[in-house]
Design a protein around this motif. Structure first.
Motif, PDB file in Angstrom:
ATOM      1  N   GLN A 183      17.777  21.876  60.156  1.00  0.00           N
ATOM      2  CA  GLN A 183      19.072  21.861  59.480  1.00  0.00           C
ATOM      3  C   GLN A 183      18.969  22.249  58.011  1.00  0.00           C
ATOM      4  O   GLN A 183      19.823  22.967  57.477  1.00  0.00           O
ATOM      5  CB  GLN A 183      19.710  20.473  59.597  1.00  0.00           C
ATOM      6  CG  GLN A 183      21.115  20.387  59.009  1.00  0.00           C
ATOM      7  CD  GLN A 183      21.771  19.044  59.265  1.00  0.00           C
ATOM      8  OE1 GLN A 183      21.303  18.261  60.090  1.00  0.00           O
ATOM      9  NE2 GLN A 183      22.859  18.769  58.573  1.00  0.00           N
ATOM     10  N   LEU A 184      17.903  21.792  57.342  1.00  0.00           N
ATOM     11  CA  LEU A 184      17.753  22.058  55.914  1.00  0.00           C
ATOM     12  C   LEU A 184      16.883  23.268  55.606  1.00  0.00           C
ATOM     13  O   LEU A 184      16.771  23.668  54.449  1.00  0.00           O
ATOM     14  CB  LEU A 184      17.162  20.828  55.216  1.00  0.00           C
ATOM     15  CG  LEU A 184      18.029  19.565  55.234  1.00  0.00           C
ATOM     16  CD1 LEU A 184      17.322  18.426  54.517  1.00  0.00           C
ATOM     17  CD2 LEU A 184      19.388  19.822  54.594  1.00  0.00           C
ATOM     18  N   GLY A 185      16.282  23.865  56.630  1.00  0.00           N
ATOM     19  CA  GLY A 185      15.421  25.025  56.406  1.00  0.00           C
ATOM     20  C   GLY A 185      14.160  24.668  55.647  1.00  0.00           C
ATOM     21  O   GLY A 185      13.776  25.349  54.693  1.00  0.00           O
ATOM     22  N   ILE A 186      13.483  23.598  56.071  1.00  0.00           N
ATOM     23  CA  ILE A 186      12.287  23.118  55.379  1.00  0.00           C
ATOM     24  C   ILE A 186      11.056  23.879  55.865  1.00  0.00           C
ATOM     25  O   ILE A 186      10.786  23.962  57.065  1.00  0.00           O
ATOM     26  CB  ILE A 186      12.098  21.611  55.599  1.00  0.00           C
ATOM     27  CG1 ILE A 186      13.240  20.832  54.955  1.00  0.00           C
ATOM     28  CG2 ILE A 186      10.754  21.143  55.055  1.00  0.00           C
ATOM     29  CD1 ILE A 186      13.216  19.345  55.244  1.00  0.00           C
ATOM     30  N   GLU A 187      10.300  24.435  54.920  1.00  0.00           N
ATOM     31  CA  GLU A 187       9.055  25.142  55.224  1.00  0.00           C
ATOM     32  C   GLU A 187       8.065  24.897  54.091  1.00  0.00           C
ATOM     33  O   GLU A 187       8.456  24.643  52.948  1.00  0.00           O
ATOM     34  CB  GLU A 187       9.290  26.653  55.345  1.00  0.00           C
ATOM     35  CG  GLU A 187      10.258  27.073  56.434  1.00  0.00           C
ATOM     36  CD  GLU A 187       9.680  26.984  57.835  1.00  0.00           C
ATOM     37  OE1 GLU A 187       8.448  26.790  57.949  1.00  0.00           O
ATOM     38  OE2 GLU A 187      10.451  27.094  58.799  1.00  0.00           O
ATOM     39  N   THR A 188       6.774  24.979  54.400  1.00  0.00           N
ATOM     40  CA  THR A 188       5.729  24.915  53.382  1.00  0.00           C
ATOM     41  C   THR A 188       4.713  26.022  53.645  1.00  0.00           C
ATOM     42  O   THR A 188       4.579  26.505  54.774  1.00  0.00           O
ATOM     43  CB  THR A 188       5.003  23.561  53.373  1.00  0.00           C
ATOM     44  OG1 THR A 188       4.366  23.345  54.645  1.00  0.00           O
ATOM     45  CG2 THR A 188       5.975  22.422  53.079  1.00  0.00           C
ATOM     46  N   PHE A 189       3.993  26.413  52.590  1.00  0.00           N
ATOM     47  CA  PHE A 189       3.009  27.481  52.709  1.00  0.00           C
ATOM     48  C   PHE A 189       1.928  27.270  51.660  1.00  0.00           C
ATOM     49  O   PHE A 189       2.228  26.983  50.508  1.00  0.00           O
ATOM     50  CB  PHE A 189       3.696  28.840  52.502  1.00  0.00           C
ATOM     51  CG  PHE A 189       2.758  30.013  52.375  1.00  0.00           C
ATOM     52  CD1 PHE A 189       1.877  30.330  53.392  1.00  0.00           C
ATOM     53  CD2 PHE A 189       2.771  30.796  51.228  1.00  0.00           C
ATOM     54  CE1 PHE A 189       1.019  31.420  53.270  1.00  0.00           C
ATOM     55  CE2 PHE A 189       1.924  31.883  51.095  1.00  0.00           C
ATOM     56  CZ  PHE A 189       1.049  32.200  52.120  1.00  0.00           C
ATOM     57  N   ARG A 190       0.653  27.380  52.067  1.00  0.00           N
ATOM     58  CA  ARG A 190      -0.461  27.348  51.130  1.00  0.00           C
ATOM     59  C   ARG A 190      -1.199  28.662  51.204  1.00  0.00           C
ATOM     60  O   ARG A 190      -1.699  29.045  52.261  1.00  0.00           O
ATOM     61  CB  ARG A 190      -1.424  26.203  51.476  1.00  0.00           C
ATOM     62  CG  ARG A 190      -0.988  24.832  51.013  1.00  0.00           C
ATOM     63  CD  ARG A 190      -1.039  24.650  49.517  1.00  0.00           C
ATOM     64  NE  ARG A 190      -2.367  24.848  48.944  1.00  0.00           N
ATOM     65  CZ  ARG A 190      -3.215  23.867  48.687  1.00  0.00           C
ATOM     66  NH1 ARG A 190      -2.905  22.617  48.975  1.00  0.00           N
ATOM     67  NH2 ARG A 190      -4.383  24.116  48.142  1.00  0.00           N
ATOM     68  N   SER A 191      -1.258  29.378  50.103  1.00  0.00           N
ATOM     69  CA  SER A 191      -2.144  30.530  50.019  1.00  0.00           C
ATOM     70  C   SER A 191      -3.496  30.033  49.519  1.00  0.00           C
ATOM     71  O   SER A 191      -3.718  28.826  49.396  1.00  0.00           O
ATOM     72  CB  SER A 191      -1.554  31.598  49.085  1.00  0.00           C
ATOM     73  OG  SER A 191      -1.468  31.117  47.756  1.00  0.00           O
TER      74      SER A 191
ATOM     75  N   ARG B 236      15.797  25.437  52.108  1.00  0.00           N
ATOM     76  CA  ARG B 236      16.827  26.446  51.845  1.00  0.00           C
ATOM     77  C   ARG B 236      18.218  25.858  51.663  1.00  0.00           C
ATOM     78  O   ARG B 236      19.000  26.315  50.833  1.00  0.00           O
ATOM     79  CB  ARG B 236      16.826  27.463  52.991  1.00  0.00           C
ATOM     80  CG  ARG B 236      17.686  28.682  52.765  1.00  0.00           C
ATOM     81  CD  ARG B 236      17.499  29.698  53.881  1.00  0.00           C
ATOM     82  NE  ARG B 236      17.681  29.109  55.196  1.00  0.00           N
ATOM     83  CZ  ARG B 236      16.691  28.844  56.047  1.00  0.00           C
ATOM     84  NH1 ARG B 236      15.440  29.111  55.719  1.00  0.00           N
ATOM     85  NH2 ARG B 236      16.940  28.300  57.224  1.00  0.00           N
ATOM     86  N   GLU B 237      18.563  24.824  52.438  1.00  0.00           N
ATOM     87  CA  GLU B 237      19.918  24.264  52.373  1.00  0.00           C
ATOM     88  C   GLU B 237      20.037  23.078  51.410  1.00  0.00           C
ATOM     89  O   GLU B 237      21.072  22.428  51.364  1.00  0.00           O
ATOM     90  CB  GLU B 237      20.368  23.848  53.784  1.00  0.00           C
ATOM     91  CG  GLU B 237      20.342  24.986  54.794  1.00  0.00           C
ATOM     92  CD  GLU B 237      21.177  26.180  54.355  1.00  0.00           C
ATOM     93  OE1 GLU B 237      22.272  25.963  53.793  1.00  0.00           O
ATOM     94  OE2 GLU B 237      20.736  27.330  54.560  1.00  0.00           O
ATOM     95  N   LEU B 238      18.983  22.810  50.655  1.00  0.00           N
ATOM     96  CA  LEU B 238      19.019  21.774  49.629  1.00  0.00           C
ATOM     97  C   LEU B 238      18.641  22.450  48.314  1.00  0.00           C
ATOM     98  O   LEU B 238      17.477  22.481  47.926  1.00  0.00           O
ATOM     99  CB  LEU B 238      18.047  20.641  49.962  1.00  0.00           C
ATOM    100  CG  LEU B 238      18.050  19.431  49.022  1.00  0.00           C
ATOM    101  CD1 LEU B 238      19.404  18.749  48.992  1.00  0.00           C
ATOM    102  CD2 LEU B 238      16.969  18.436  49.435  1.00  0.00           C
ATOM    103  N   PRO B 239      19.606  23.033  47.617  1.00  0.00           N
ATOM    104  CA  PRO B 239      19.311  23.888  46.454  1.00  0.00           C
ATOM    105  C   PRO B 239      18.933  23.096  45.213  1.00  0.00           C
ATOM    106  O   PRO B 239      19.632  23.098  44.198  1.00  0.00           O
ATOM    107  CB  PRO B 239      20.607  24.668  46.267  1.00  0.00           C
ATOM    108  CG  PRO B 239      21.667  23.756  46.760  1.00  0.00           C
ATOM    109  CD  PRO B 239      21.053  22.997  47.914  1.00  0.00           C
ATOM    110  N   ALA B 240      17.824  22.396  45.292  1.00  0.00           N
ATOM    111  CA  ALA B 240      17.273  21.673  44.146  1.00  0.00           C
ATOM    112  C   ALA B 240      15.883  22.229  43.880  1.00  0.00           C
ATOM    113  O   ALA B 240      15.091  22.429  44.809  1.00  0.00           O
ATOM    114  CB  ALA B 240      17.224  20.173  44.435  1.00  0.00           C
ATOM    115  N   VAL B 241      15.580  22.482  42.619  1.00  0.00           N
ATOM    116  CA  VAL B 241      14.347  23.147  42.247  1.00  0.00           C
ATOM    117  C   VAL B 241      13.083  22.468  42.779  1.00  0.00           C
ATOM    118  O   VAL B 241      12.164  23.156  43.249  1.00  0.00           O
ATOM    119  CB  VAL B 241      14.281  23.305  40.712  1.00  0.00           C
ATOM    120  CG1 VAL B 241      12.872  23.607  40.231  1.00  0.00           C
ATOM    121  CG2 VAL B 241      15.229  24.405  40.269  1.00  0.00           C
TER     122      VAL B 241
END
Length: 290
Positions: free
Chosen positions: A38-46, A55-60
């Protein structure tokens, strides 16, 4: 109030970033699958950086990238990969945080990619856990499930004005391994919350939220002291926290900053925020420390 670090200690700064990356990725991973979708939560480690998206929680704080190691700025390929990931997955208000170590190289590379500096950024703190006694400490309970976990999630949602979907997320966080979530009560009503993550390199403090009607009563300071005692009892040798960087000593955005300094936390380094979106708001407003 000292807004500047007295000395940049590279090893401590890298430890802080390592703790921060581990805590935030684990926090986002705690969201139940329906909430993630629902909120478009994703994480990524390079190899050298950490990226967060909601994505749907527009807080920095939930939509940003930051280097865990300074080698990140040496590879424009790795930097470009991270920026593409943010463009695809994060809210349009995402930022890249650039620390003082390697600032010139990182900011120059980002500028070539169309990413420019936005605002006064964030301050990163650290403390060696010790016994901190707060006079007249309020009733603080560990939100280890049931009604207390509900109280914890409700305070966060109300204090930050988050969407309903985040309630189940933070309720789940209260029962997650390596997390200890707290609720402070006044007249038997939940009015302040905070969390501590016990990671492999040290402890992270955040999710500090106090209802508007209960601010100015020392609740956050009491919560900081309680967490310092608890993570010290668990063997943590360092604890870190982050706040918006106040532009002036008496700035209303500096309340959390001042509370952490009074609790014995030292300023370690400053992180500037860079963004592609020229309309990205000043990040200290939604920072997850109120």
């Amino acid at each position: 109030m000292n807004i500047q670090p007295t000395e940049i200690q590279a090893n401590t700064s890298r430890t802080i970033r390592s703790i921060e990356a581990e805590a935030w990725i684990d926090m986002l991973d705690a969201a139940p699958l329906p909430v993630r979708k629902q909120l478009g939560i994703e994480t990524f480690r390079s190899d050298n950086a950490c990226f967060l998206a909601c994505r749907e929680l527009p807080a920095v704080p939930f939509n940003r990238g930051f280097a865990v190691r300074p080698q990140w700025s040496a590879s424009e390929k790795e930097m470009a990969e991270g920026l593409r990931w943010l463009d695809r997955n994060a809210s349009k208000m995402w930022v890249i945080q650039v620390d003082e170590e390697g600032f010139d190289a990182s900011s120059a590379a980002l500028s070539r990619m169309g990413i420019t500096r936005k605002d006064s950024g964030w301050i990163k703190f650290f403390s060696r856990p010790v016994d901190h006694i707060v006079p007249n400490e309020p009733r603080i309970e560990i939100a280890d499930g049931g009604r207390k976990a509900t109280d914890f999630a409700n305070v966060i949602n109300a204090a930050y004005g988050f969407p309903t979907a985040t309630f189940e997320w933070f309720k789940a966080l209260a029962s997650r391994d390596r997390w200890t979530c707290y609720v402070a009560y006044a007249d038997n009503e939940p009015c302040s919350a905070g969390a501590a993550f016990f990671g492999s390199a040290g402890a992270w403090f955040g999710i500090d939220a106090t209802l508007a009607t209960a601010r100015g009563k020392g609740l956050q300071s009491a919560m900081i002291a309680r967490r310092l005692r608890d993570v010290g009892d668990k063997g943590a040798v360092i604890a870190m926290a982050e706040t918006g960087r106040p532009t002036t000593v008496d700035s209303p955005l500096g309340t959390s900053f001042r509370n952490y300094q009074r609790a014995g936390f030292e300023v370690q380094h400053y992180s500037a925020n860079f963004a592609r979106d020229p309309n990205a708001p000043r990040s200290a407003t939604p920072v997850f420390m109120m």
